[in-house]
Design an enzyme around this catalytic site. Structure first.
Site, short mmCIF file in Angstrom:
data_model
loop_
_atom_site.label_atom_id
_atom_site.label_comp_id
_atom_site.label_asym_id
_atom_site.label_seq_id
_atom_site.Cartn_x
_atom_site.Cartn_y
_atom_site.Cartn_z
N GLU A 6 31.53 45.38 38.96
CA GLU A 6 31.88 44.11 39.61
C GLU A 6 32.12 44.27 41.11
OE1 GLU A 6 35.08 42.35 37.41
OE2 GLU A 6 33.99 42.40 35.52
N GLU B 205 30.08 43.40 29.40
CA GLU B 205 31.49 43.13 29.06
C GLU B 205 31.62 41.72 28.54
OE1 GLU B 205 34.41 43.95 32.04
OE2 GLU B 205 33.74 46.02 32.36
#
Length: 621
Positions: free
Chosen positions: A95, A166
């Site tokens: 991220e 995820e």
């Protein structure tokens, strides 16, 4: 999720539902990819996996956060699929795009450097970058989140597959907050939508197994229990119906995976809020798979597909592996729920079984680090402790009526003492970066020792320029009716940590130290006190937890191993503590003579602690 530093997550494909890679067959274990899926041993595969954090589980297995070292470790053990091992996918960064803009051109150059560095390690398996839409070739950009079937913009190349690295089955919980409950139906809906709409071929559940933030490992304000709402909870117990419902979904998708991977996708409208997706193989006798989607979250509907009627519950997807018969609907749950059973097996109500050790309140004369300013908390403690003492010798030479100690802090908690007497405390919360403590204080003329214990409850977990974050006291004043005294730039003394920490009073070998004494007559509402007791392990193999509902805030150890911070006195908006049960792994325990040590910052009553077993029982359907 939520970390920005360089790291590698090596997906071991735990809890694999569709595929396993067998060690020892190097040729078949070659891993590549195309625009549809990962290709393992020459075959496209739809994969489901589940994340587990080894440091949050037992036995504890830590990987060093060093990319090349991790890769060499894996290679030396023959763990990559190209070597016949089970690792089919590697991840670099996580991220980073969330903060990339903060670094301008340097951020973009870093992404390219990280990708080149990873690819150069020659692991023989593909690399991914999560939530990085511009992941450079050959790295695959992947999605993180709860609704990647809706939010994922897709692979940045037609030659890359759609991967969901995820799928958040819940969310981390913070002190003062309530658990995030994500239903089995919602998880199943979005997984199925990702496969149908995005041609998704890989979904990893974050987390599939919850865990425990042992020691001081949790980030800022995050509770000790981690993702307890996962299909396998903090204790590794099934959380139904999540576990069973997802298992049914995996089986339904597995039954038609060949057609999903080889067939052509077509989509069409079934109504204002309804849609359909069909995967059909071109061969005459090829398979056909359909997904009928109802996006209406309020109403069930009946749709027409291939001259048949199908009833779709609200917000649901039906899977038709043969384009005719429904084998699974995301909103139809066939698995019974279960209930967590907490069984008290021992109380600690006998005062004569407890010992205590009173920690000291640091005064200015006891310190060796002196500064004419308020220093930053984390830079001094180096993450070796949560605690930093700010101490000051204050000369009151003029009248000071209705005195108020006023301070502002960018740490998480502050406890104030004047002349070794506790006068009050305050704390912040996960959403606010600072807090204010204002407390009345009696100051007669003369010299006074002002001691403020600054406390961190975890370090910042994400964001750009973490090295520039400031924690600790920012302003301190004595406000009198007559005048105010700004002490911000006075001469301050500092002491890192607590005396009990320095003495390692929590270690088993120190349990018989003469530092300990008998528990006093009134063990409640004491500040900065350590408690010790001894207990035997419960019989059986059920999970074990301490109920610390009667305590305030601090940390607990069993046989010298920290089971984490507790903060029971921090209540949510319903006036309930965020966590009362604290996991004690069986691997921490002996049959008898287990040493329990707690450090209490203030307000707890150890006589009401209990030891419990944790299990689950099926609810009636």
């Amino acid at each position: 999720m939520g970390s920005y530093w360089v790291h590698v997550c090596l997906f071991m494909i735990l809890l694999m539902v569709i595929i396993g890679v067998t060690r020892g067959n190097n040729e078949d274990a070659e891993v590549t990819y195309d625009g549809r899926s990962l290709i393992i041993g020459g075959h496209r595969k739809i994969l489901f996996s589940g994340s587990i954090h080894y440091p949050r589980s037992t036995p504890q297995a830590y990987m060093q956060n060093f990319t090349t070292k991790i890769v060499s470790m894996m290679q030396s053990e023959g763990l990559y699929a190209s070597q016949g091992g089970p690792i089919i996918l590697s991840q670099i960064e996580n991220e980073y795009q969330n903060i990339e803009h903060s670094f301008g051109e340097e951020g973009s150059r870093y992404v390219s450097w990280a990708a080149d560095m990873a690819a150069s390690l020659q692991t023989g398996v593909p690399w991914v970058m999560c939530k990085q839409t511009d992941a450079p070739d050959p790295l695959i950009n992947a999605c993180n989140g709860m609704r990647c079937g809706e939010t994922f913009t897709g692979p940045n190349s037609p030659n890359k597959p759609a991967l969901w690295t995820e799928n958040w089955t819940s969310f981390y919980q913070v002190y003062g907050g309530k658990p995030y409950i994500r239903s089995a139906e919602d998880i199943a809906f979005h997984v199925t939508l990702f496969i149908a709409r995005k041609n998704g071929s890989y979904v990893n559940y974050y987390m599939y197994h919850g865990g425990t933030n042992f020691g001081r490992s949790s980030s800022a304000y995050v509770i000790t229990s981690y993702y307890d709402q996962a299909p396998l909870d903090e204790y590794g117990l099934l959380r139904q119906p999540k576990w069973g419902h997802l298992k049914e979904m995996h089986a339904a998708i597995k039954s038609c995976s060949t057609t999903l991977l080889q067939g052509m996708q077509k989509n069409f409208t079934l109504g204002e809020l309804q849609e359909g997706y069909v995967f059909e193989e071109e061969e005459e006798d090829g398979g056909c798979v359909a997904f009928l989607v109802n996006n209406d979250s309020v109403n069930k509907v009946t749709v027409q597909f291939q001259n048949r009627s199908y009833e779709l519950p609200q917000k649901s997807i039906s899977i038709l592996p043969d384009c005719q018969n429904v084998t699974f609907n995301t909103a139809t749950v066939n698995t019974n729920s279960n209930t967590r059973v907490i069984n008290p097996v021992q109380t600690f109500s006998s005062a004569d079984k407890w010992d205590q050790f009173q920690d000291v309140i640091q005064n200015f004369d006891d310190t060796c680090l002196i500064s004419d300013s308020l220093l930053e908390h984390m830079n001094l403690t180096k993450d070796n402790t949560d605690y930093l003492w700010y101490t000051l010798r204050f000369e009151q030479n003029s009248p000071c009526s209705e005195a108020i100690l006023h301070l502002k802090s960018a740490a998480h908690v502050a406890h104030a003492f004047v002349d070794d007497t506790y006068i009050g405390g305050a704390h912040g919360n996960h959403n606010d970066k600072s807090f204010i403590l204002e407390v009345p204080v009696e100051l007669n003329e003369g010299t006074h020792n002002i001691s403020i214990l600054s406390v961190m409850v975890g370090l910042p977990d994400s964001g750009a320029f973490l090295e520039r974050r400031f924690a600790g006291l920012t302003t301190v004043e004595i406000r009198c009716s007559e005048e105010s005294h700004d002490l911000t730039n006075a001469t301050w003394g500092y002491q890192v940590g607590l005396l009990g920490e320095k003495l390692e009073i929590y270690e088993v070998q120190n349990s018989d130290s003469n530092e300990w004494c008998e528990l006093g007559d009134n063990p409640t509402n004491q500040t900065l006190v350590w408690y010790k007791n001894v207990f035997d392990s419960p019989e059986g193999d059920e999970a074990v937890a301490l109920n610390l509902e009667s305590m305030g805030k601090g940390e607990a150890w069993v046989n010298g191993q920290s089971i984490g911070r507790y903060w029971v006195s921090f209540h949510d908006f319903n006036d309930q503590p965020s966590q009362t049960l604290y996991h004690v792994p069986r691997s921490f325990l002996k049959d008898s003579g287990n040493v329990l040590v707690l450090f209490e910052e203030g307000g707890g009553n150890p006589l009401r602690i209990s030891l419990n077993t944790v299990s689950v029982s099926l609810s009636s359907s």
